[in-house]
Enzyme design. Structure first.
Site, PDB file in Angstrom:
ATOM      1  N   HIS A  25      -9.988  -3.890  12.064  1.00  9.23           N
ATOM      2  CA  HIS A  25      -9.439  -2.551  12.252  1.00  9.23           C
ATOM      3  C   HIS A  25     -10.439  -1.594  12.889  1.00  9.23           C
ATOM      4  O   HIS A  25     -10.053  -0.701  13.634  1.00  9.23           O
ATOM      5  CB  HIS A  25      -8.926  -2.012  10.926  1.00  9.23           C
ATOM      6  CG  HIS A  25      -7.746  -2.774  10.422  1.00  9.23           C
ATOM      7  ND1 HIS A  25      -7.665  -3.264   9.139  1.00  9.23           N
ATOM      8  CD2 HIS A  25      -6.622  -3.172  11.045  1.00  9.23           C
ATOM      9  CE1 HIS A  25      -6.527  -3.917   8.998  1.00  9.23           C
ATOM     10  NE2 HIS A  25      -5.877  -3.872  10.137  1.00  9.23           N
ATOM     11  N   HIS A  31      -5.033  -9.336  16.003  1.00 10.62           N
ATOM     12  CA  HIS A  31      -4.963 -10.225  14.853  1.00 10.62           C
ATOM     13  C   HIS A  31      -3.514 -10.443  14.442  1.00 10.62           C
ATOM     14  O   HIS A  31      -2.615  -9.729  14.874  1.00 10.62           O
ATOM     15  CB  HIS A  31      -5.790  -9.689  13.680  1.00 10.62           C
ATOM     16  CG  HIS A  31      -5.398  -8.314  13.239  1.00 10.62           C
ATOM     17  ND1 HIS A  31      -5.877  -7.160  13.852  1.00 10.62           N
ATOM     18  CD2 HIS A  31      -4.574  -7.881  12.262  1.00 10.62           C
ATOM     19  CE1 HIS A  31      -5.366  -6.097  13.250  1.00 10.62           C
ATOM     20  NE2 HIS A  31      -4.572  -6.512  12.280  1.00 10.62           N
ATOM     21  N   CYS A  65       4.424  -5.135   4.699  1.00  7.00           N
ATOM     22  CA  CYS A  65       3.710  -5.728   5.816  1.00  7.00           C
ATOM     23  C   CYS A  65       2.283  -6.015   5.378  1.00  7.00           C
ATOM     24  O   CYS A  65       1.781  -5.413   4.433  1.00  7.00           O
ATOM     25  CB  CYS A  65       3.730  -4.811   7.033  1.00  7.00           C
ATOM     26  SG  CYS A  65       3.187  -3.139   6.699  1.00  7.00           S
ATOM     27  N   HIS A  67      -1.427  -8.801   6.524  1.00  7.87           N
ATOM     28  CA  HIS A  67      -2.070  -9.804   7.368  1.00  7.87           C
ATOM     29  C   HIS A  67      -2.134 -11.116   6.607  1.00  7.87           C
ATOM     30  O   HIS A  67      -2.456 -11.118   5.422  1.00  7.87           O
ATOM     31  CB  HIS A  67      -3.500  -9.390   7.704  1.00  7.87           C
ATOM     32  CG  HIS A  67      -3.611  -7.981   8.170  1.00  7.87           C
ATOM     33  ND1 HIS A  67      -3.888  -6.935   7.323  1.00  7.87           N
ATOM     34  CD2 HIS A  67      -3.459  -7.453   9.390  1.00  7.87           C
ATOM     35  CE1 HIS A  67      -3.902  -5.819   8.015  1.00  7.87           C
ATOM     36  NE2 HIS A  67      -3.648  -6.097   9.279  1.00  7.87           N
ATOM     37  N   GLU A  85       3.519  -6.403  -3.386  1.00  9.57           N
ATOM     38  CA  GLU A  85       3.829  -4.985  -3.209  1.00  9.57           C
ATOM     39  C   GLU A  85       5.036  -4.528  -4.017  1.00  9.57           C
ATOM     40  O   GLU A  85       5.058  -3.407  -4.512  1.00  9.57           O
ATOM     41  CB  GLU A  85       4.059  -4.664  -1.727  1.00  9.57           C
ATOM     42  CG  GLU A  85       2.804  -4.763  -0.898  1.00  9.57           C
ATOM     43  CD  GLU A  85       2.968  -4.231   0.515  1.00  9.57           C
ATOM     44  OE1 GLU A  85       3.999  -3.598   0.824  1.00  9.57           O
ATOM     45  OE2 GLU A  85       2.043  -4.438   1.316  1.00  9.57           O
ATOM     46  N   GLU A 110      -4.947  -0.567  14.668  1.00  4.88           N
ATOM     47  CA  GLU A 110      -4.183  -1.800  14.488  1.00  4.88           C
ATOM     48  C   GLU A 110      -3.915  -2.356  15.878  1.00  4.88           C
ATOM     49  O   GLU A 110      -3.526  -1.615  16.780  1.00  4.88           O
ATOM     50  CB  GLU A 110      -2.842  -1.536  13.788  1.00  4.88           C
ATOM     51  CG  GLU A 110      -2.950  -1.251  12.312  1.00  4.88           C
ATOM     52  CD  GLU A 110      -3.240  -2.454  11.452  1.00  4.88           C
ATOM     53  OE1 GLU A 110      -3.695  -3.503  11.964  1.00  4.88           O
ATOM     54  OE2 GLU A 110      -3.025  -2.357  10.236  1.00  4.88           O
ATOM     55  N   GLU A 112      -1.962  -5.751  16.614  1.00  7.57           N
ATOM     56  CA  GLU A 112      -1.370  -6.859  15.869  1.00  7.57           C
ATOM     57  C   GLU A 112      -0.363  -7.654  16.676  1.00  7.57           C
ATOM     58  O   GLU A 112       0.383  -7.097  17.480  1.00  7.57           O
ATOM     59  CB  GLU A 112      -0.676  -6.330  14.607  1.00  7.57           C
ATOM     60  CG  GLU A 112      -1.636  -5.697  13.641  1.00  7.57           C
ATOM     61  CD  GLU A 112      -1.005  -5.310  12.331  1.00  7.57           C
ATOM     62  OE1 GLU A 112      -1.720  -5.316  11.321  1.00  7.57           O
ATOM     63  OE2 GLU A 112       0.207  -4.979  12.303  1.00  7.57           O
TER      64      GLU A 112
END
Length: 177
Positions: A25, A31, A65, A67, A85, A110, A112
């Protein structure tokens, strides 16, 4: 002290390599990521990110959301994150993968390549138990209400969620399931 988490970054040749999440980040390194959208008909479950999150704290986002961890599949990651979450699991449908870049504040970026997932549920029977360190609040919203709120108060929504809504205004990626 927080444990270092390594996520899959994408090199210029398309190969994956591990990178520490915060470093990805700080550098804006491309990523892998996942985003999950849970629907009840046309209602979408959205979450307000916990005030303690390291970026975009207190902003509204899609259902969840994150990674993938290094060597974790995107499918497992999406299932894991629903539990971490929101306290539930569901069978998920995988959709396309999209790429975006956005400034998320505090000097973080970000960048992504995100695999999108969705699920259909009955909101009356789904037991949602938000995890306090991750989520401050959840609610169900129609696409029309969501687009109106984003238009009127974009600062209340995460950059990636606004990007998804621009690309998929009716959230039609989930209708292709």
């Amino acid at each position: 002290m927080t444990e270092s988490i390594y996520i899959p970054a994408i090199a210029g040749d398309g190969s994956l390599f591990p990178i520490e999440k915060m470093q990805a980040h700080l550098d804006g390194q491309l990523h892998l990521a996942v985003s999950v959208f849970v629907f009840d008909g046309d209602l979408l479950l959205i979450q307000k990110r916990a005030a303690s999150k390291y970026h975009c704290a207190g902003l509204w986002a899609n259902t969840c959301c994150t990674h993938p961890h290094w060597d974790e599949t995107v499918e497992h990651c999406a299932e894991r994150r629903l539990t971490e979450e929101l306290g539930f699991t569901l069978p998920l449908t995988r959709h396309q993968t999209v790429e975006y870049a956005a400034d998320v504040g505090e000097g973080l970026k970000e960048h992504e390549r995100v695999t999108l997932f969705s699920a259909q549920v009955d909101s009356q029977t789904l037991q949602v138990e938000p995890v306090a360190d991750e989520v401050d609040e959840v609610r169900w919203i129609t696409p029309g209400e969501l687009l109106r709120e984003v238009r009127e108060r974009p600062q209340d929504f995460t950059p990636w969620f606004r990007i998804y809504l621009q690309r998929f205004p009716g959230l039609s990626f989930a209708e292709a399931a």
